[in-house]
Each structure stands twice: as structure tokens, then as C-alpha cells.
Design an enzyme around this catalytic site. Sequence first.
Site, PDB file in Angstrom:
ATOM      1  CG  ASP A  57      98.925  19.181  -1.389  1.00 29.75           C
ATOM      2  OD1 ASP A  57      99.488  20.231  -1.705  1.00 29.75           O
ATOM      3  OD2 ASP A  57      98.284  18.484  -2.189  1.00 29.75           O
ATOM      4  N   PRO A  78      73.708  23.900  -1.946  1.00 28.12           N
ATOM      5  CG  PRO A  78      72.880  25.557  -3.363  1.00 28.12           C
ATOM      6  CD  PRO A  78      72.682  24.130  -2.982  1.00 28.12           C
ATOM      7  NE  ARG A 109      96.223  18.228  -4.334  1.00 28.28           N
ATOM      8  CZ  ARG A 109      97.224  18.495  -5.172  1.00 28.28           C
ATOM      9  NH1 ARG A 109      97.070  18.344  -6.454  1.00 28.28           N
ATOM     10  NH2 ARG A 109      98.367  18.924  -4.720  1.00 28.28           N
ATOM     11  CD  GLU A 130      65.458  27.622  -8.083  1.00 26.83           C
ATOM     12  OE1 GLU A 130      66.177  27.973  -9.054  1.00 26.83           O
ATOM     13  OE2 GLU A 130      65.548  28.123  -6.957  1.00 26.83           O
TER      14      GLU A 130
HETATM   15  C1  9D3 Z   1      67.577  31.130  -4.918  1.00 25.33           C
HETATM   16  C2  9D3 Z   1      68.210  30.155  -4.048  1.00 25.33           C
HETATM   17  N1  9D3 Z   1      69.354  29.444  -4.647  1.00 25.33           N
HETATM   18  C3  9D3 Z   1      70.018  28.696  -3.567  1.00 25.33           C
HETATM   19  C4  9D3 Z   1      71.186  29.426  -3.039  1.00 25.33           C
HETATM   20  C5  9D3 Z   1      68.899  28.529  -5.736  1.00 25.33           C
HETATM   21  C6  9D3 Z   1      69.900  27.542  -6.172  1.00 25.33           C
HETATM   22  C7  9D3 Z   1      71.117  27.935  -6.691  1.00 25.33           C
HETATM   23  C8  9D3 Z   1      72.016  27.013  -7.148  1.00 25.33           C
HETATM   24  C9  9D3 Z   1      69.602  26.205  -6.120  1.00 25.33           C
HETATM   25  C10 9D3 Z   1      70.509  25.279  -6.586  1.00 25.33           C
HETATM   26  C11 9D3 Z   1      71.715  25.671  -7.119  1.00 25.33           C
HETATM   27  C12 9D3 Z   1      72.662  24.692  -7.640  1.00 25.33           C
HETATM   28  N2  9D3 Z   1      73.845  24.553  -6.794  1.00 25.33           N
HETATM   29  C13 9D3 Z   1      74.261  23.358  -6.369  1.00 25.33           C
HETATM   30  O1  9D3 Z   1      73.662  22.371  -6.704  1.00 25.33           O
HETATM   31  C14 9D3 Z   1      75.401  23.269  -5.501  1.00 25.33           C
HETATM   32  C15 9D3 Z   1      76.291  24.270  -5.003  1.00 25.33           C
HETATM   33  C16 9D3 Z   1      76.361  25.697  -5.185  1.00 25.33           C
HETATM   34  O2  9D3 Z   1      75.591  26.332  -5.917  1.00 25.33           O
HETATM   35  N3  9D3 Z   1      77.345  26.376  -4.534  1.00 25.33           N
HETATM   36  C17 9D3 Z   1      78.255  25.763  -3.745  1.00 25.33           C
HETATM   37  N4  9D3 Z   1      78.224  24.457  -3.539  1.00 25.33           N
HETATM   38  C18 9D3 Z   1      77.252  23.731  -4.166  1.00 25.33           C
HETATM   39  S1  9D3 Z   1      77.057  22.087  -4.008  1.00 25.33           S
HETATM   40  C19 9D3 Z   1      75.760  22.036  -5.008  1.00 25.33           C
END
Ligand code: 9D3
Length: 256
Positions: A170, A90, A155, A117
Site C-alpha cells: 500500500d 466540502p 488499514r 447545508e
Molecule cells: C450548495 C453548496 N453545497 C456545498 C458544496 C451544499 C452542501 C452539499 C453537501 C453542503 C453540505 C453537504 C454535505 N457534505 C459533507 O458534509 C461533506 C462532504 C462532501 O459533500 N463531499 C466531499 N467531502 C465531504 S466531507 C463532508
Amino acid sequence: MARRYTVVTLFPDLVRDAMTHGVTGRAISRGRCKLDFINPRDYAGNTRGSVDDAPYGGGPGMVMRVEPLRASLDAIKSGSPAPFVVGLTPQGRRLDQAAVLDLARHPHLVLVAGRYEGIDERFIERDCDAEWSIGDYVLSGGEIAALVILDAIIRTLPDVLGDDASAAADSFCGGILDWPHYTRPARIGEQSVPDVLLGGDHAAIARWRRKQALGRTWQRRPDLLERIALEQSDLALLREYQREARLAEGDATRDC
Ligand code: 9D3
């Protein structure tokens, strides 16, 4: 040579199954690209035997350990050049079509999907070449992000979409939204297909579509319009759309 994609994931079945459908499934079965998987669980090692551990500093959840991830990368039997390794988190840069086209240039891409996490920062720092997110919402792990990226990349590969026109569309339409689409029947209750589409005036149809695409982008995604320079002819179409939209707005207000 066919492009190669390796996904490092605790849930290889999730990613593999989703990829067997439609455009991506055909690209793989026709040999346009190769997809393989490494499960860090298989490289958890004898010392700890687990893929995750509690976070230093305390707090909720678990963190993916470096060693199984590093061992996973080591296990990827790759020729040269070295694969380009992408960590999915994230915290990464937010993906867009420009990033997709850029990632599509690599002959061998490794996508590392985290769970729990997060991933121990030392793996991101030392072992990944880039860190990407697919958008500002919370997923349960990187697998769906890996699927999104693979679908978007595949794609764009040559000879993957049925006709060249779709692939060109596209990338050509990249930048603004699509025009509205219709198919038979021409009338469903009081909902009718715009008259211009029912006639055979192809120039008028092209003009109407372009105007709708520009107008809807202006209404829904003004941020996209700000990033592109519009030709005079496009500006004229957009003004026309805006004038009509304001007239319709006035009508609606009078109706109240
Ligand atoms: C409380 C903090 N959170 C982070 C924003 C905890 C958290 C949430 C979700 C930690 C890891 C995750 C898992 N998400 C992914 O691995 C992930 C992801 C996403 O949640 N949103 C957008 N792109 C991606 S790429 C990997």
C-alpha cells in the site's frame, strides 16, 4: 496504546454498522483501535432543543448549531493529550494518502460529520484543528467521509492488515497505480492471462508488473507521474510501454 476514534454524528448507527465489516471490524474487535460516538442530538440543550437552525442572511436549508457540537466535544471524556478535532466539510482540503498517514499519527482523533447545508463557521474556526473534504463531489453529510477516512487510517495501523506485505505494498505503491491482476482460469473465451504470468520467471513477472503499473499511470493518471521522480530503470520500462502503446495505436488505426 490503541488508537481512539470518536465520531460526532447525528447518525451513529450508519457509521458503526459500516465499520463492523472486514478489515476495520477486525481491527476493532481485536482491540487495535477503539471507536466511539457522540450524537449532538443528545446535547441539543433545553434552550432551543434542536441541532439546526435557519441560516443568517437567508437562503435554503439549515445550519448545524454551535452549542450542541461544542457540548459534544466537551462530553468526550479524553485523557491527555487532547484529541485532534477534524471538521468534515466540502470546503476542507482534499484528502489524499499523505493526509491519511498524517491523520493516522494522532492517538485520539475526533471526526465531526455535518448534515444539512453546513456547520456554523464559528465551530470550524474555534473548535476544529483541521478541515478536510474527501473529494469534489456532493455527499449528503459527513458520515461517509468519516467512514472513508477511518477505513483509510485503520488499514495503515500496525498489525491490522493480514500480512505485512500488503501494508508495505500500500505505502510502496503509493504514488502510482497498480498493475493488472488475474486469477484462474487462464483463458476465458478470447481473453487470456498474459503469458509471462503463467511462467515461473519471477524477475520477468516483476518487470512486467512494474512496466504495466508505470504505463497505466502514464495513460490514466499523468498527474501522479509528475509528482514523483522516476529511476532510470523505470524510465526505460515506461519508454518500452509507450513504444508498444503507440504500435498498438497504429495497428488500431490501420484496422479502421
Ligand atoms: C450548495 C453548496 N453545497 C456545498 C458544496 C451544499 C452542501 C452539499 C453537501 C453542503 C453540505 C453537504 C454535505 N457534505 C459533507 O458534509 C461533506 C462532504 C462532501 O459533500 N463531499 C466531499 N467531502 C465531504 S466531507 C463532508
